[in-house]
Design a protein around this motif. Structure first.
Motif, PDB file in Angstrom:
ATOM      1  N   GLY A 210       0.807  -1.212   0.000  1.00  0.00           N
ATOM      2  CA  GLY A 210       0.000   0.000   0.000  1.00  0.00           C
ATOM      3  C   GLY A 210       0.842   1.266   0.000  1.00  0.00           C
ATOM      4  N   LEU A 211       2.048   1.205   0.585  1.00  0.00           N
ATOM      5  CA  LEU A 211       3.038   2.286   0.583  1.00  0.00           C
ATOM      6  C   LEU A 211       2.636   3.483   1.434  1.00  0.00           C
ATOM      7  CD1 LEU A 211       4.270   2.193  -3.144  1.00  0.00           C
ATOM      8  CD2 LEU A 211       5.167   0.980  -1.155  1.00  0.00           C
ATOM      9  N   ASP A 212       1.477   4.089   1.210  1.00  0.00           N
ATOM     10  CA  ASP A 212       1.018   5.167   2.089  1.00  0.00           C
ATOM     11  C   ASP A 212       0.619   4.592   3.447  1.00  0.00           C
ATOM     12  OD1 ASP A 212       0.934   7.414   0.114  1.00  0.00           O
ATOM     13  OD2 ASP A 212      -0.525   6.095  -0.847  1.00  0.00           O
ATOM     14  N   ALA A 213       0.793   5.385   4.472  1.00  0.00           N
ATOM     15  CA  ALA A 213       0.313   5.004   5.797  1.00  0.00           C
ATOM     16  C   ALA A 213      -1.156   5.399   5.955  1.00  0.00           C
ATOM     17  CB  ALA A 213       1.154   5.672   6.881  1.00  0.00           C
ATOM     18  N   PHE A 214      -1.872   4.611   6.742  1.00  0.00           N
ATOM     19  CA  PHE A 214      -3.258   4.899   7.113  1.00  0.00           C
ATOM     20  C   PHE A 214      -3.383   4.728   8.617  1.00  0.00           C
ATOM     21  CE2 PHE A 214      -3.527   4.092   2.644  1.00  0.00           C
ATOM     22  CZ  PHE A 214      -4.632   4.806   2.191  1.00  0.00           C
ATOM     23  N   ARG A 215      -4.594   4.885   9.119  1.00  0.00           N
ATOM     24  CA  ARG A 215      -4.854   4.665  10.536  1.00  0.00           C
ATOM     25  C   ARG A 215      -6.036   3.722  10.664  1.00  0.00           C
ATOM     26  NH1 ARG A 215      -1.458   8.080  13.095  1.00  0.00           N
ATOM     27  NH2 ARG A 215      -2.163   7.290  15.100  1.00  0.00           N
ATOM     28  N   PHE A 216      -5.862   2.674  11.454  1.00  0.00           N
ATOM     29  CA  PHE A 216      -6.960   1.780  11.804  1.00  0.00           C
ATOM     30  C   PHE A 216      -7.565   2.276  13.110  1.00  0.00           C
ATOM     31  CE2 PHE A 216      -5.807  -2.473   9.541  1.00  0.00           C
ATOM     32  CZ  PHE A 216      -6.086  -1.879   8.318  1.00  0.00           C
ATOM     33  N   VAL A 217      -8.887   2.250  13.191  1.00  0.00           N
ATOM     34  CA  VAL A 217      -9.609   2.702  14.374  1.00  0.00           C
ATOM     35  C   VAL A 217     -10.415   1.523  14.910  1.00  0.00           C
ATOM     36  CG1 VAL A 217     -11.235   4.374  15.313  1.00  0.00           C
ATOM     37  CG2 VAL A 217      -9.740   5.021  13.402  1.00  0.00           C
ATOM     38  N   ASP A 218     -10.209   1.170  16.181  1.00  0.00           N
ATOM     39  CA  ASP A 218     -10.879  -0.014  16.730  1.00  0.00           C
ATOM     40  C   ASP A 218     -12.235   0.341  17.327  1.00  0.00           C
ATOM     41  OD1 ASP A 218     -10.407   1.103  19.250  1.00  0.00           O
ATOM     42  OD2 ASP A 218      -8.833  -0.320  19.790  1.00  0.00           O
ATOM     43  N   ALA A 219     -12.885  -0.642  17.916  1.00  0.00           N
ATOM     44  CA  ALA A 219     -14.237  -0.457  18.430  1.00  0.00           C
ATOM     45  C   ALA A 219     -14.292   0.565  19.555  1.00  0.00           C
ATOM     46  CB  ALA A 219     -14.800  -1.794  18.908  1.00  0.00           C
ATOM     47  N   ALA A 220     -13.175   0.756  20.267  1.00  0.00           N
ATOM     48  CA  ALA A 220     -13.134   1.728  21.358  1.00  0.00           C
ATOM     49  C   ALA A 220     -12.686   3.106  20.892  1.00  0.00           C
ATOM     50  CB  ALA A 220     -12.201   1.221  22.459  1.00  0.00           C
ATOM     51  N   GLY A 221     -12.414   3.266  19.615  1.00  0.00           N
ATOM     52  CA  GLY A 221     -11.981   4.559  19.096  1.00  0.00           C
ATOM     53  C   GLY A 221     -10.488   4.775  19.097  1.00  0.00           C
ATOM     54  N   ARG A 222      -9.718   3.763  19.484  1.00  0.00           N
ATOM     55  CA  ARG A 222      -8.262   3.899  19.483  1.00  0.00           C
ATOM     56  C   ARG A 222      -7.734   3.852  18.051  1.00  0.00           C
ATOM     57  NH1 ARG A 222      -9.046   0.554  24.097  1.00  0.00           N
ATOM     58  NH2 ARG A 222      -9.021  -1.259  22.697  1.00  0.00           N
ATOM     59  N   SER A 223      -6.792   4.750  17.743  1.00  0.00           N
ATOM     60  CA  SER A 223      -6.249   4.879  16.403  1.00  0.00           C
ATOM     61  C   SER A 223      -4.815   4.364  16.362  1.00  0.00           C
ATOM     62  CB  SER A 223      -6.292   6.348  15.959  1.00  0.00           C
ATOM     63  OG  SER A 223      -5.698   6.527  14.701  1.00  0.00           O
TER      64      SER A 223
END
Length: 377
Positions: A210-223
């Motif tokens: 994917g090369l670009d960074a992203f952010r995963f957000v979990d069920a509690a809102g943690r990124s």
């Protein structure tokens, strides 16, 4: 099948001969520039618009009506992504819940002219649209290189100027490229990483990043900062130069069709988890080795077909088409890609469509669809 209202790719790299005078560095740039063009770039507001950038790419490659402005040569694939549930710890996105979702994808090479012969230095790309139940969609475009050669759109624009053909000679000026690399040490470092790993023999045994960074957000809102890859289960085999004239002009796509005829392609979806301090806004920088990796499931591709109405041809693999649970990082290339694709698609959508150079044979019918003979129960 829902169609996009946005654009796709930019027409890069330049045509044959434009980078011919740059030696080994030129060959690498000729291959990886297509990958960057796939991910676009937009200069500072007021300095240059995405419309003018696309105009420049069309000046380089010409206009090929109906085709995307880069990664113009490609083929559609479909299949499923089977999540094992492990990704749900990082992201609440529906695609990471245990189970399978349909996928519409596209393999392509990093050229802006749809009828050029395949070669061993072309960047291979894999774009995917995940379609979980509930109406959300996730789109991503990946390439088989470890990093981007430039970190921002300004750098890409400078690279275009440095590699442009001189009107008098028809070849790039090596001095301009030398000056560019001196002013952009990040590109020199990135090119060294890209050159360190050869291209694969085909689409099937390449792994896509994917090369670009992203952010995963979990069920509690943690990124959590992440990068992802589709890691091929077919063993990697390095591309080697063939004898002159020994290859079919569509050999990469012919080999892909033959491989899929033999059985499905499978890839592991591997998420790399970033740590504080890992760069998320500079795609030329790899993250340190040893970062945690999560195997979140398996992509299976089992059908290939020529581009046409209603399939991958009309999907814009905009990296900002994201479901709940996946968010953009501070990488400036992401919004730039989205904006440029919109202009590109608008032009392409209003043009007459020419059949793709890649025309796989009709798929064989499944056993259940074959006519029964007298001896069949």
């Amino acid at each position: 099948m829902k169609k996009s209202a946005h654009g796709r790719y930019w027409p890069w790299p330049p045509g044959p001969g434009v980078l011919a005078g740059l030696g080994a560095t030129g060959l690498v740039i000729a291959g990886v520039a297509g990958a960057f063009a796939y991910t676009g770039g937009l200069l500072s507001p007021g300095a240059l618009t995405q419309t003018r950038i696309i105009d420049r790419f069309q000046a380089i490659n010409g206009v090929h009506p109906g085709f995307r402005r880069n990664h113009a040569k490609g083929v559609c694939v479909t299949g499923t992504f089977a999540s094992n549930g492990l990704g749900a710890r990082l992201s609440r996105a529906a695609v990471f819940a245990p189970g399978s979702v349909p996928v519409i994808g596209r393999f392509a090479v990093g050229i802006g002219k749809p009828f050029l012969p395949d070669n061993g230095t072309e960047v291979r790309s894999l774009a995917l649209s995940f379609r979980p139940a509930g109406g959300e969609e996730w789109r991503t475009g990946m390439n088989d290189i470890p990093v981007f050669p430039v970190k921002d759109a300004e750098g890409f624009y400078a690279l275009m100027a440095a590699s442009a053909a001189d009107p008098g000679t028809g070849k790039p000026d090596p001095a301009r490229m030398k000056d560019f690399l001196a002013a952009h040490p990040e590109t020199a470092r990135a090119l060294a990483l890209i050159r360190a790993r050869p291209f694969s023999t085909g689409f099937a045994n390449a792994s896509y990043n994917g090369l670009d960074a992203f952010r995963f957000v979990d069920a509690a809102g943690r990124s959590t900062p992440v990068r992802w890859s589709m890691v091929a289960l077919d063993p990697f085999v390095a591309q080697t130069p063939p004898p002159a004239g020994a290859r079919d002009p569509n050999y990469l796509f012919d080999d892909l069709v033959a491989r899929l005829d033999a059985g499905p392609l499978r890839y592991r979806f591997v998420v790399t988890v970033g740590q504080p301090g890992d760069p998320t806004g500079d795609a030329t920088l790899p993250w340190p080795a040893g970062r945690q990796q999560v195997d979140a499931g398996t992509l299976t591709l089992d059908h290939v077909e020529a581009e046409g109405p209603g399939n991958c041809r009309d999907i814009n693999y905009d990296p900002l088409v994201l479901p709940d649970g996946i968010a953009a990082s501070d990488d400036p290339l992401l919004s730039a890609r989205s904006a440029a694709y919109s202009v590109s698609f608008t032009r392409r959508a209003g043009e007459p469509k020419t059949p793709s150079e890649v025309q796989p044979p009709p798929a064989r019918p499944a056993a259940a669809d074959l006519p029964k003979t007298g001896g069949e129960p």
